[in-house]
Design a protein around this motif. Sequence first.
Motif, short mmCIF file in Angstrom:
data_model
loop_
_atom_site.label_atom_id
_atom_site.label_comp_id
_atom_site.label_asym_id
_atom_site.label_seq_id
_atom_site.Cartn_x
_atom_site.Cartn_y
_atom_site.Cartn_z
N ALA A 26 0.79 -1.12 -0.03
CA ALA A 26 -0.03 -0.12 0.11
C ALA A 26 0.77 1.21 0.01
N SER A 27 2.04 1.07 -0.10
CA SER A 27 2.80 2.52 -0.18
C SER A 27 2.80 3.32 -1.22
N ARG A 28 2.25 2.75 -2.34
CA ARG A 28 2.23 3.70 -3.62
C ARG A 28 1.22 2.95 -4.37
N ASN A 48 0.60 -1.57 4.70
CA ASN A 48 1.74 -2.70 4.54
C ASN A 48 2.92 -2.21 3.43
N TYR A 49 3.95 -2.54 3.49
CA TYR A 49 5.13 -2.19 2.64
C TYR A 49 6.02 -3.15 2.66
N ALA A 50 6.77 -3.30 1.58
CA ALA A 50 7.98 -4.25 1.89
C ALA A 50 9.31 -3.42 1.78
N GLY A 51 9.57 -2.41 0.91
CA GLY A 51 10.56 -1.53 1.13
C GLY A 51 10.43 0.01 1.16
N ASP A 76 7.19 -8.65 4.49
CA ASP A 76 7.11 -9.17 3.01
C ASP A 76 6.26 -10.49 3.12
N VAL A 77 5.13 -10.34 2.05
CA VAL A 77 4.01 -11.38 2.20
C VAL A 77 4.40 -12.64 1.70
N ALA A 104 -0.72 -6.40 -2.81
CA ALA A 104 0.96 -6.56 -3.35
C ALA A 104 1.06 -7.55 -4.62
N GLY A 105 1.82 -7.16 -5.26
CA GLY A 105 2.22 -7.97 -6.77
C GLY A 105 3.16 -7.34 -7.45
#
Length: 258
Positions: A26-28, A48-51, A76-77, A104-105
């Motif tokens: 969801a960061s962008r 949620n975000y990964a990086g 990290d999902v 996320a994808g």
Amino acid sequence: MNTNASASNDASSSPGSTRVALVTGASRGIGAEIAARLAADGFAVVVNYAGEVASAEALVAKISEAGAKALAVQADVRAPNEVRRLFEAAESAFGGVDVLVNNAGIMSLSPIAETDDATFDRQIAVNLKGSFNTMREAAKRLRRGGRIINLSSSVVGLLQPTYAAYAATKAGVEAMTKILAKELRGREIAVNAVAPGPTATDLFMKAKSAEVVERLAKLAPLERLGQPEDIARVVSFLAGPDASWVNGQVLRANGGII
């Protein structure tokens, strides 16, 4: 796992009094638009975000400034233990989770004959296994009357060359959506998917020429690319009370391209 919270209200007060939405990736892009829209709808939102920590924190600040509750959680999902901690962070901050949005994808395009193992495996890990991990956790933790909203893609129906691996992951997401809707019988939890068409995001625009983008924009009868807010509106509908009788469905939000 780094957890960053910023909210204009006390996120830990009156657990359960506010509906809570967890949005992955969801960061962008579409994910950020969905998170902002659900916050405007009255949800406390877990971003949620990964990086992309700076983007996630900026979104939390924006949501908080508008008077809503938000929390940024790095996870990290692809990793089941990180997904568990993601849900635990949401429960600790807000008392529970009512809505999961699986956004996320990643997308890497190439003909089947030219797709290497690493490229294929990474898309399976993020798009398919990542969605499985979060759906599995949501099936155990979501409060009664909740919603699971998965992001698929209209490429599942378009079946374009070079999209094989990506389309395969999204076809799997659609299958799991319909199966989980049946498995959650008796808990009043609806499980649906949204399948966007070409949408103006960084993911879509990457490595495409202006001519290709223009051609794709003209394919739909509405003759334009989708915008992230178009997809967020559909997710808002599925997360809200007006969609209480919609379950086990895939809604194609694509301007009529298919």
